[in-house]
Design an enzyme around this catalytic site. Structure first.
Site, PDB file in Angstrom:
ATOM      1  N   CYS A 271       0.793  -1.237   0.000  1.00 26.33           N
ATOM      2  CA  CYS A 271       0.000   0.000   0.000  1.00 26.33           C
ATOM      3  C   CYS A 271       0.828   1.293   0.000  1.00 26.33           C
ATOM      4  O   CYS A 271       0.541   2.187  -0.797  1.00 26.33           O
ATOM      5  CB  CYS A 271      -0.969   0.026   1.170  1.00 26.33           C
ATOM      6  SG  CYS A 271      -1.317  -1.552   1.914  1.00 26.33           S
ATOM      7  N   ARG A 300       6.563 -11.336   5.498  1.00 25.92           N
ATOM      8  CA  ARG A 300       6.067 -11.133   6.862  1.00 25.92           C
ATOM      9  C   ARG A 300       6.702 -12.163   7.775  1.00 25.92           C
ATOM     10  O   ARG A 300       6.887 -13.313   7.392  1.00 25.92           O
ATOM     11  CB  ARG A 300       4.544 -11.251   6.905  1.00 25.92           C
ATOM     12  CG  ARG A 300       3.896 -10.107   6.160  1.00 25.92           C
ATOM     13  CD  ARG A 300       2.397 -10.134   6.270  1.00 25.92           C
ATOM     14  NE  ARG A 300       1.833  -9.171   5.325  1.00 25.92           N
ATOM     15  CZ  ARG A 300       0.550  -9.101   5.015  1.00 25.92           C
ATOM     16  NH1 ARG A 300      -0.302  -9.928   5.576  1.00 25.92           N
ATOM     17  NH2 ARG A 300       0.126  -8.207   4.159  1.00 25.92           N
ATOM     18  N   GLN A 318       1.014 -11.107  -3.107  1.00 27.79           N
ATOM     19  CA  GLN A 318      -0.401 -10.763  -2.993  1.00 27.79           C
ATOM     20  C   GLN A 318      -0.932 -10.354  -4.357  1.00 27.79           C
ATOM     21  O   GLN A 318      -0.244  -9.669  -5.107  1.00 27.79           O
ATOM     22  CB  GLN A 318      -0.577  -9.565  -2.061  1.00 27.79           C
ATOM     23  CG  GLN A 318      -0.313  -9.859  -0.608  1.00 27.79           C
ATOM     24  CD  GLN A 318      -0.577  -8.625   0.228  1.00 27.79           C
ATOM     25  OE1 GLN A 318       0.033  -7.588   0.008  1.00 27.79           O
ATOM     26  NE2 GLN A 318      -1.489  -8.732   1.167  1.00 27.79           N
ATOM     27  N   ASP A 320      -2.745  -7.921  -5.266  1.00 28.09           N
ATOM     28  CA  ASP A 320      -3.156  -6.711  -4.566  1.00 28.09           C
ATOM     29  C   ASP A 320      -3.718  -5.673  -5.532  1.00 28.09           C
ATOM     30  O   ASP A 320      -3.369  -5.665  -6.711  1.00 28.09           O
ATOM     31  CB  ASP A 320      -1.894  -6.128  -3.905  1.00 28.09           C
ATOM     32  CG  ASP A 320      -2.206  -5.363  -2.645  1.00 28.09           C
ATOM     33  OD1 ASP A 320      -3.399  -5.202  -2.329  1.00 28.09           O
ATOM     34  OD2 ASP A 320      -1.250  -4.923  -1.982  1.00 28.09           O
ATOM     35  N   HIS A 322      -5.314  -1.331  -5.205  1.00 31.66           N
ATOM     36  CA  HIS A 322      -5.849  -0.223  -4.423  1.00 31.66           C
ATOM     37  C   HIS A 322      -6.717   0.628  -5.317  1.00 31.66           C
ATOM     38  O   HIS A 322      -6.338   0.914  -6.455  1.00 31.66           O
ATOM     39  CB  HIS A 322      -4.713   0.597  -3.802  1.00 31.66           C
ATOM     40  CG  HIS A 322      -3.940  -0.197  -2.801  1.00 31.66           C
ATOM     41  ND1 HIS A 322      -2.766  -0.826  -3.106  1.00 31.66           N
ATOM     42  CD2 HIS A 322      -4.221  -0.517  -1.513  1.00 31.66           C
ATOM     43  CE1 HIS A 322      -2.341  -1.491  -2.044  1.00 31.66           C
ATOM     44  NE2 HIS A 322      -3.200  -1.328  -1.062  1.00 31.66           N
ATOM     45  N   LYS A 402     -14.854  -4.068   6.122  1.00 31.70           N
ATOM     46  CA  LYS A 402     -14.348  -4.930   5.054  1.00 31.70           C
ATOM     47  C   LYS A 402     -15.289  -6.092   4.819  1.00 31.70           C
ATOM     48  O   LYS A 402     -16.135  -6.393   5.667  1.00 31.70           O
ATOM     49  CB  LYS A 402     -12.976  -5.489   5.425  1.00 31.70           C
ATOM     50  CG  LYS A 402     -13.016  -6.463   6.594  1.00 31.70           C
ATOM     51  CD  LYS A 402     -11.739  -7.282   6.694  1.00 31.70           C
ATOM     52  CE  LYS A 402     -11.769  -8.176   7.933  1.00 31.70           C
ATOM     53  NZ  LYS A 402     -10.604  -9.033   8.058  1.00 31.70           N
ATOM     54  N   HIS A 448      -8.421  -1.289  -0.240  1.00 30.53           N
ATOM     55  CA  HIS A 448      -7.445  -2.343  -0.546  1.00 30.53           C
ATOM     56  C   HIS A 448      -8.254  -3.565  -0.942  1.00 30.53           C
ATOM     57  O   HIS A 448      -9.269  -3.853  -0.315  1.00 30.53           O
ATOM     58  CB  HIS A 448      -6.643  -2.800   0.674  1.00 30.53           C
ATOM     59  CG  HIS A 448      -6.081  -1.739   1.529  1.00 30.53           C
ATOM     60  ND1 HIS A 448      -4.749  -1.434   1.520  1.00 30.53           N
ATOM     61  CD2 HIS A 448      -6.647  -0.936   2.450  1.00 30.53           C
ATOM     62  CE1 HIS A 448      -4.522  -0.488   2.414  1.00 30.53           C
ATOM     63  NE2 HIS A 448      -5.652  -0.166   2.990  1.00 30.53           N
TER      64      HIS A 448
END
Ligand SMILES: [Zn+2]
Ligand SMILES: [Zn+2]
Length: 571
Positions: A271, A300, A318, A320, A322, A402, A448
């Site tokens: 992000c 992570r 990911q 991912d 945005h 979410k 996200h």
């Protein structure tokens, strides 16, 4: 019921091994265990005798009798059972001490239990393993006997079949057998390597993913893997997320007297980078919405114990994206995102999809009106798609509501995959804005979203979902050409070339083996199509097709076969 089965098993063991010292016997997800200490070392050879004793106790329909006693009475009854006496001492003062007796076997137990052993449908002993008393390696090693129990023999058989099937599909086992991926000690735990066959599948997933995203109006971005501490301070990750990040790297920058040490962190999320791209220019409301997607690899720091093949890793990619948009656009954007997520998941054969909507917790950032609008838009998107959902009232993150999307795989096991998460925190922290119709600065909505979650975990789930027999569009090797003798090798190579030109993933089995052995090998490797070519096929310019799904298809031209493959690619 399962805990009652544990009592019955303990009663059976006491009957067969009178010297046994008992610890405790809780129930587990589909079974139970009991920890024993005794001179005899239990092995599967002992199971039939114990199973028979359990069956006899169940058949007798013995009642479970509950009795409240004083500590002294309990201690007297449990004399000679050192672990039980310690467990008795653990019960806090003032709490009632209860015993359950069934068929002459009495156990210290809080309950509850079934009325009689007849309610325990069926039991099967599964395994025995060493287990330290209270999980402490300085304590004696006890013998933990595992069993399964269900309401009926049929239900137990079905559960056993499911377990067998899950073992057969285990992605760690199939990943090795099919040469899809590996994780090795030399590189480090939780760090996956995609082997050529696994990578073929990943590329097929990524190609599909990118194409669908471009079609849905997304743009792709790429971002670095590391960033300075300042970035992660602004984003709040160093404040709230540091435990899950790999420790910092100290990098000397500048020279001589200007040299200074800068701290860098490897990214746990993408992000902040996408936000930096946003911040390179000014946007008007007419430029929005922006939908930026990245297959972003993050790291992570997962604790040792929680790693499990590809399902929990330390480095993962990911899928991912945005979305930055105006308040006026948010309902349409969320709606489109949910529709898009469902389309992507369904392509992988996941049709049983449910959702969890998490709403505003007590401590939260962001304007209440925005929380309301965001939550409403999520909920109405789920309703519009007729997706069954549960609401986790107050269960959202402090920065926004979410929805989590859960699928059920071929064995009916649930997996959480996609997440669509509002964020009222980062736009504030990074001071994001756009110029509205009124000519003034406004804060954009930021969402996200990841649809597959991470490619690694998703791959692990896919392997188990398909039991390694990937559909044609994902199969690492779609077609294998099997020349019957070396005489057809050249013809086989020609077919390979022609199929490759059509982007078919094809190989030739040129080994000097009998056809039967080649076919078995291709079957074990779950190749969707085999093209057997003998002398007559070569002369006639045809191939004999054996399909994984439909068996022997007979001889046909390569063009006719390609039609079949093209049809199968859309399945
Ligand atoms: Zn009990
Ligand atoms: Zn994000």
């Amino acid at each position: 019921m399962r805990h009652s089965a544990a009592h019955v098993m303990a009663a059976a063991v006491c009957k067969l091994y009178p010297d046994v010292k008992l610890d405790i016997g809780p129930s587990t997800e589909d079974g139970f265990y009991y920890d024993f200490d005794m001179a005899h070392r239990l092995s599967p050879e002992d199971f039939p005798a114990i199973d028979a004793a359990i069956k006899a106790l169940i058949k007798a329909g013995l009642p479970f009798e509950r009795r409240e006693v004083t500590r002294d009475e309990a201690a007297a009854l449990l004399a000679g059972q050192p672990y039980k006496l310690e467990r008795l001492a653990d019960i806090p003062a003032g709490e009632a001490v209860t015993l359950y007796t069934c068929g002459g076997f009495t156990d210290l137990c809080r309950g509850p239990h079934v009325a009689t052993t007849a309610e325990i449908g069926a039991v099967k002993l599964m395994a025995v393993a060493g287990s330290y008393y209270r999980g402490d390696e300085n304590n004696p090693m006890l013998q933990r006997l595992y069993g399964m129990a269900d309401v009926s023999q049929e239900a137990l058989d079905a559960a056993l079949t499911r377990i067998e099937e899950a073992k057969r599909r285990d992605h760690r086992k199939l990943g090795k057998e099919l040469e899809l991926f590996s994780i090795c000690e030399e590189v480090g735990p939780g760090l996956a390597h995609w082997h050529p066959k696994g990578a073929r599948i990943r590329v097929a997933i990524e190609d599909f993913w990118r194409r669908e995203h471009f079609r849905a109006g997304y743009e792709m971005v790429f971002s670095p893997h590391v960033g300075r501490a300042k970035l992660w301070e602004t984003s709040g990750h160093l404040g709230f997320y540091r435990e899950s990040m790999f420790p910092c790297m100290n990098v000397t920058e500048g020279e001589g007297s200007h040299a200074a040490v800068e701290q860098y962190f490897v990214k746990p999320m993408n992000c902040p980078f996408h936000i930096q791209i946003y911040k390179t220019r000014r946007y008007s409301y007419r430029d929005l919405p922006l939908r930026w997607a990245e297959l972003g690899t993050v790291y992570r720091y997962e604790k040792e114990g929680v790693r499990h093949g590809l399902l929990r890793v330390r480095g993962f990619t990911q899928d991912d994206a945005h979305i930055f948009c105006t308040p006026e656009q948010i309902e349409d954007e969320v709606r489109a995102t949910v529709t898009f997520a469902l389309r992507i998941l369904r392509r992988f054969g996941f049709t049983d999809i449910t959702a969890y909507l998490s709403t505003r917790p007590e401590k939260a950032v962001g304007l209440p009106e925005r929380w309301e609008q965001a939550t409403r838009s999520l909920e109405s998107a789920l309703k519009a798609e007729a997706i069954a959902y549960q609401v986790d009232e107050g269960g959202g993150a402090f920065y926004g509501p979410k929805i989590d999307l859960k699928i059920k795989d071929a064995l009916g096991r649930p997996w959480q995959l996609g997440t669509i998460q509002f964020d009222f925190n980062l736009p504030e922290r990074f001071n994001l804005s756009y110029i509205g119709e009124d000519g003034k600065e406004h804060q954009p909505y930021m969402v996200h979203r990841a649809l597959l979650g991470s490619l690694e975990r998703f791959f692990g789930i896919l392997i188990e979902h398909y039991a390694g027999a990937f559909p044609v569009w994902l199969a690492p090797e779609q077609v294998r050409v099997l020349p019957i003798t070396a005489g057809q090798l050249e013809y086989a190579r020609g077919i390979e070339r022609r199929l490759r030109e059509e982007d078919v993933r094809v190989t030739v089995d040129a080994d000097n083996e009998k056809l039967g052995a080649k076919i078995r090998k291709a079957q074990l490797e779950k190749v969707p199509y085999m093209l057997v070519v003998g002398g007559r096929d070569a002369e006639a310019g045809v191939v004999s097709v054996r399909s994984r799904a439909d068996g022997d298809q007979g001889a046909m031209t390569l063009e006719a076969f390609m039609e079949q493959v093209k049809a199968a690619l859309t399945e």
